[in-house]
Each structure stands twice: as structure tokens, then as C-alpha cells.
Design a protein around this motif. Structure first.
Motif, mmCIF file in Angstrom:
data_model
loop_
_atom_site.group_PDB
_atom_site.id
_atom_site.type_symbol
_atom_site.label_atom_id
_atom_site.label_comp_id
_atom_site.label_asym_id
_atom_site.label_seq_id
_atom_site.Cartn_x
_atom_site.Cartn_y
_atom_site.Cartn_z
ATOM 1 N N LYS A 11 41.772 36.009 26.877
ATOM 2 C CA LYS A 11 41.005 36.700 27.915
ATOM 3 C C LYS A 11 39.526 36.292 27.900
ATOM 4 C CE LYS A 11 43.827 40.764 28.821
ATOM 5 N NZ LYS A 11 45.036 40.273 28.201
ATOM 6 N N GLU A 103 36.190 34.973 39.325
ATOM 7 C CA GLU A 103 37.467 34.281 39.109
ATOM 8 C C GLU A 103 38.021 34.451 37.700
ATOM 9 O OE1 GLU A 103 39.521 32.591 41.044
ATOM 10 O OE2 GLU A 103 38.337 32.778 42.879
ATOM 11 N N LYS A 104 37.132 34.601 36.717
ATOM 12 C CA LYS A 104 37.579 34.463 35.331
ATOM 13 C C LYS A 104 37.603 35.735 34.494
ATOM 14 C CE LYS A 104 36.480 29.561 34.747
ATOM 15 N NZ LYS A 104 35.862 28.566 33.837
ATOM 16 N N HIS A 106 38.208 39.225 32.689
ATOM 17 C CA HIS A 106 39.296 40.205 32.542
ATOM 18 C C HIS A 106 38.794 41.568 32.056
ATOM 19 C CE1 HIS A 106 41.276 36.215 31.976
ATOM 20 N NE2 HIS A 106 42.217 36.766 32.726
ATOM 21 N N MET A 142 35.915 40.982 41.022
ATOM 22 C CA MET A 142 36.641 40.247 39.978
ATOM 23 C C MET A 142 38.146 40.360 40.199
ATOM 24 S SD MET A 142 34.290 41.258 36.666
ATOM 25 C CE MET A 142 32.561 40.747 36.588
ATOM 26 N N LYS A 143 38.786 39.249 40.405
ATOM 27 C CA LYS A 143 40.194 39.214 40.817
ATOM 28 C C LYS A 143 41.162 39.595 39.693
ATOM 29 C CE LYS A 143 39.173 35.620 44.223
ATOM 30 N NZ LYS A 143 39.415 34.208 44.646
ATOM 31 N N HIS A 144 40.750 39.355 38.456
ATOM 32 C CA HIS A 144 41.671 39.599 37.347
ATOM 33 C C HIS A 144 41.161 40.683 36.396
ATOM 34 C CE1 HIS A 144 43.606 35.941 38.748
ATOM 35 N NE2 HIS A 144 42.448 35.289 38.628
ATOM 36 N N LEU A 145 40.235 41.507 36.855
ATOM 37 C CA LEU A 145 39.645 42.525 35.989
ATOM 38 C C LEU A 145 40.677 43.580 35.609
ATOM 39 C CD1 LEU A 145 36.971 43.483 34.677
ATOM 40 C CD2 LEU A 145 36.666 44.975 36.662
ATOM 41 N N GLU A 146 40.775 43.836 34.314
ATOM 42 C CA GLU A 146 41.731 44.825 33.804
ATOM 43 C C GLU A 146 41.063 46.133 33.405
ATOM 44 O OE1 GLU A 146 44.021 43.022 30.711
ATOM 45 O OE2 GLU A 146 44.714 41.377 31.979
ATOM 46 N N THR A 296 49.214 49.083 31.855
ATOM 47 C CA THR A 296 49.479 48.542 33.190
ATOM 48 C C THR A 296 50.461 49.390 33.981
ATOM 49 O OG1 THR A 296 51.138 47.106 32.173
ATOM 50 C CG2 THR A 296 48.947 46.164 32.554
#
Length: 517
Positions: A11, A103-104, A106, A142-146, A296
Motif C-alpha cells: 500500500k 491515483e496511488k 490507499h 483518491m480512487k483507491h483510498l481505504e 470492507t
């Protein structure tokens, strides 16, 4: 659920405030205990002519990173400095950097804030509220933010006696306040500040409370968690005991006490000193992000708030802090102490003011007069003034106690695997306060003042010299006062002769008793 190191493996993490005290420890902990982490992006502004990359390079060369350097010699390659200024529009990020982060990334750890208690309200709002708002706006892209983890303070709601792990709505809508501050001049803002603060002691706690509510309101579909540490102190265990690198908070007070400059302080001996080691806070922070980010399928409906405090779990009182400081610095003194360490906490403001004048102001004036006469630049009164300002800021927190709810923190601890409980330990029930305080005091000596332990014999000799000077001075002073008083008063002479004769009779009785045995 995966373990914490497994969760962070592969990550990309973003940290704000990475050059601050907590930010450094967070960066080091992630790199050392989560070796699988892909990259750590740190948002840093240029300062004093140094580029962000230069500042990061200098920072990771300090002692804090020695352990991770030994275990992972190439750890620095994972750190990516991003030029940014949180108070400027769009965080002063270039378009390319905005795209890369969108893009990057998480996981986001938002640690940046002003910790100056007496900051002007406009500035505190800029750094603690508006900067957080901009970070949330960036996070939404942020596209992949968790998970977005916001670092707050346990004292954000210090106007309450019982503080639960919930976000409390403020008395004033933060949006209206932001709009109002935009057109108000500094004089008007200064006049309105006491009314806005209400029962809160400073702009720091007020704006941190507003930031929490703003995060709750504007999180939207983001997965958000908030951690609230109390008074963050030196490390407990990691990467080694007693690490501290600044004079902020209690550290400067401890050093002043160790130097013999601080002799009296307004505080309640029975009030809980809610100190929490920095590694405890960081372990809980990393674990909180892991828990929220790995949920999730069963994500909590409400954002989770964690009160990271010690008062309700393993209480330690300011009176005990006083004893630990005096004992440690008498045994392991600081170099070139001004007087022997002997700080006393006083709850009565009038008594404290008297001893402040006698023990601080008068000695400082006399010492500065001596420096002037000897051709040196006076500095003691300036130091005392700064010390008094620092004590006034802390006075509210050393005179009150709070009841904290720690249910979420206990729940988080229960979710950890046995291995994670060892590596990311934040169980303060295991904390032995006397040992921790000794390490804390020694940490200020080693890491803040950069004093070598090899200098302890000389420091002890100097302390003994100060003790002898003090005893001699007190004896001469008492004799002179009594001689002047006795020479002018028959009653005083009678009292003096009575006391002397009583002492003589006692000594005679003691000598006779010893002879009979």
C-alpha cells in the motif's frame, strides 16, 4: 482479518505533519514494523531555504531512525517528499502531484496541526480546520483510498467532565465562523475570541473540536477514523525508551525543573496527569487505520473515535510526577544546573505567586545583576518570563481531571492478533510510571540537551557544590537575622535563650541516657 503488517503490504500511505514529533514516530514505525509498505508520501513545505526533500533527508538521519536503518538499509527509498503548504489554496500541490496522490494513495494519516495553545484564532482555524477541510477534499479524489485517519486531541472537548468516544456538535457552525473570520479584522477577532471559546482554555482545543465536527460532516462516503491522544510524552519502548526531541508540553517543564530554574508551579497534586507515551499513540493510530481499512464488508456505520488516554486505565497524578522529577534529576543531574532540583506543585494561587516571586523572580534579577557586573549578557529573567508563560498555558491541564471513555480503544485492542499485540502494543495497563518517568527525564538529558552519560560524575559533583553553598547561605542568613532581631528585642532574646537551653537539656539527657545503656 489480516494482520497489521499484511494489511499495509503493497500500500501507498500519505502522511501530513511528518516532520513533527508524532509524524516522525509514525513514519519510523510504519517503515520498521510494516516492511511490506510500498511507499510513504510525506507532504512537506519548504522552510528556511531548505527543499522538502532536504528536510526529509536531514530528519531521517537522526537517532530515531537508527533501528530501521540497521534492519532496512534502503528504507529511505520508500519515502517520497511532496512539496505542499496546507494553508495555501489546493494545499499548494502541483497538478502532477495531485494526480499522483489521487491515483496511488490507499491510507491517509492527517497529523499536521498547530499545537501552539495561544495561537491567534484566525491562524488556528487556518491550520487546524481549513487545512483539514482541504485534505478531505483531496481525499475525496483518491480512487483507491481505504481509510482517512484524523489525529485530534483528547482535550478537544475539555469543557466537559465526561468525554465519550463521539463527535460533539459545536456551539457555532464552523461554516459560518469561517465566513465571518474572512471579513473580520484581527482586532475584532481578538475581541470575540473569549466569547467563542466559552469554557475552553485556548484556541487549540476549540479549533480541534471544530475540525472533528467538520470531518464528520464532510466525510461523505469516506471511511474515516479519529484518534484523540492526551498529553503526548517521550517514548515508552519504541524504538527505544525515553526518546523525545523537543521542549514542547511537559518536556520543557521537566528540563527547567532539572536545571533548578523551576521551583514552584501551579497544579493540583491529586489531579490526573494524563501523559501518554508517543509510541502508544502511534501504535494505536496504525492499528485504528488497519481496523477501519480492513473492514470492507462490515464497515462501521459511524466513524470511530478513539480516546487514547491513560487517566481512566492507569492513572498517574501530578504529585507523583513531582516526586519522580525530583528523584531522577537529583540522582542523575543535568549538567551545569542553576540550583538543586526541588520543584513543588501548589494548588493555592496566592501561595504559588509568593513562591514564584521568592524562588524565581528575585533569584533571576540577582543573577542578571551579577552577569551585568561581570560583563556578561543577562539571560535569566528572559528565561524565567518564557517559563512562566509556558506554565500559564499548562496550568489548566495540571489543575483539572477528566473522565474518559475508552471502549473503542479496548475493542481495538481485542481485535489484534497475539503477534500484533506485541509489535503494536498500546496497552497502558502494562506501563510502570516510575520507570517511564525516569526514562522520560533521562531522555530529555540525552536527546534534547545532548548531554552524555559520561558527564554524570561531574554533574553530581556540581550538584553537591550547590547544596553546600545553599546550606552555608541559609545558615549565615538565619544567624544574621536572629542576631539583628535579638539585639533589638528583649522578648526575642528570652525566646532565643529558652530554645538554646531546651536544646542543651535535650542533648544532656540524650548523653546521660547513652551512658546508662
Amino acid at each position: 482479518m489480516v494482520t497489521i503488517p499484511e494489511y499495509y503490504a503493497g500500500k501507498n500511505v500519505l502522511i501530513t505533519g511528518a516532520t513533527g514529533f508524532m509524524g516522525k514516530v509514525l513514519l519510523e514505525k510504519l517503515l520498521r514494523s510494516c516492511p511490506g509498505v510500498k511507499s510513504v508520501y510525506v507532504m512537506v513545505r519548504s522552510k528556511a531555504g531548505q527543499s522538502p526533500q532536504t528536510r526529509i533527508t536531514e530528519m531521517i538521519n537522526c537517532k530515531l531512525f537508527e533501528k530501521v536503518q540497521e534492519e532496512q538499509p534502503d528504507f529511505a527509498e520508500k519515502i517520497i517528499a511532496v512539496s505542499s503548504d496546507l494553508v495555501l489554496p489546493e494545499l499548494d500541490l502541483s497538478k502532477d502531484d495531485q494526480s499522483i496522490l489521487a491515483e496511488k494513495i490507499h491510507v491517509v494519516f492527517h497529523c499536521a496541526a498547530t499545537i501552539r495553545f495561544n495561537e491567534a484564532l484566525k491562524d488556528a482555524m487556518q491550520l487546524n480546520v481549513l487545512a483539514t477541510q482541504k485534505m478531505l477534499a483531496l481525499a475525496h479524489r483518491m480512487k483507491h483510498l481505504e481509510v482517512f485517519l484524523h489525529v485530534s486531541t483528547a482535550y478537544a472537548n475539555c469543557n466537559r467532565e465526561l468525554i465519550e468516544e463521539v463527535v460533539y456538535p459545536p456551539a457555532v457552525d464552523y461554516r459560518k465562523l469561517i465566513d465571518s473570520l474572512d471579513w473580520m479584522d484581527d482586532e475584532l477577532v481578538s475581541a470575540l475570541t473569549p466569547k467563542l471559546l466559552g469554557e475552553r482554555p485556548n484556541t487549540y482545543t476549540y479549533t480541534k473540536a471544530l475540525a472533528e465536527y467538520m470531518v464528520q460532516q464532510e466525510a461523505g462516503d469516506l471511511n474515516v477514523a479519529i484518534i484523540r491522544p492526551s498529553i503526548v510524552g517521550a517514548s515508552w519502548k519504541e524504538p527505544f525508551p525515553g526518546w523525545i526531541d523537543n521542549f514542547n508540553g511537559p518536556s520543557g517543564i521537566f528540563i527547567a525543573a532539572g536545571k533548578g530554574i523551576l521551583r514552584t508551579m501551579r497544579a493540583s497534586n491529586d489531579a490526573v496527569a494524563d501523559l501518554v507515551p508517543v509510541d502508544v499513540v502511534i501504535n494505536a493510530t496504525v492499528a485504528a487505520a488497519w481496523y477501519s481499512g480492513s473492514q470492507t464488508h462490515s464497515r462501521p456505520r459511524n466513524l470511530l473515535v478513539y480516546n487514547c488516554t491513560t487517566g481512566g486505565i492507569n492513572p498517574f497524578h501530578w504529585g507523583e510526577v513531582e516526586n519522580c522529577i525530583n528523584m531522577t534529576f537529583k540522582t542523575n543531574p543535568l549538567e551545569q544546573a542553576f540550583r538543586r532540583p526541588n520543584v513543588n506543585l501548589r494548588s493555592n494561587p496566592f501561595t504559588n505567586q509568593y513562591w514564584t516571586t521568592v524562588s524565581h523572580t528575585l533569584p533571576a534579577l540577582l543573577y542578571d545583576a551579577y552577569l551585568r557586573l561581570s560583563g556578561h549578557k543577562p539571560w535569566m529573567m528572559k528565561t524565567i518570563t518564557r517559563l512562566h508563560k509556558a506554565m500559564m498555558v499548562l496550568e489548566y491541564f495540571t489543575s483539572h481531571s477528566w473522565v474518559w471513555n475508552n471502549d473503542n480503544l479496548s475493542m481495538l485492542m481485542a481485535q489484534l492478533s497475539l503477534e500484533d499485540k506485541k509489535v503494536f502494543n498500546f496497552d497502558v495497563r502494562q506501563l510502570h510510571w516510575a520507570e517511564y518517568m525516569e526514562n522520560y527525564c533521562m531522555g530529555t538529558k540525552k536527546y534534547v540537551l545532548n548531554e552524555e552519560l559520561s558527564g554524570l560524575p561531574a554533574a553530581r559533583k556540581h550538584l553537591n557544590k550547590l547544596r553546600n553553598i545553599r546550606y552555608t547561605f541559609n545558615t549565615v542568613l538565619v544567624v544574621l537575622i536572629w542576631r539583628v532581631f535579638i539585639a533589638r528585642s528583649q522578648m526575642a532574646r528570652n525566646i532565643w535563650y529558652f530554645v538554646v537551653s531546651l536544646c542543651f537539656k535535650f542533648l544532656s539527657y540524650f548523653r546521660a541516657s547513652s551512658t546508662m545503656r
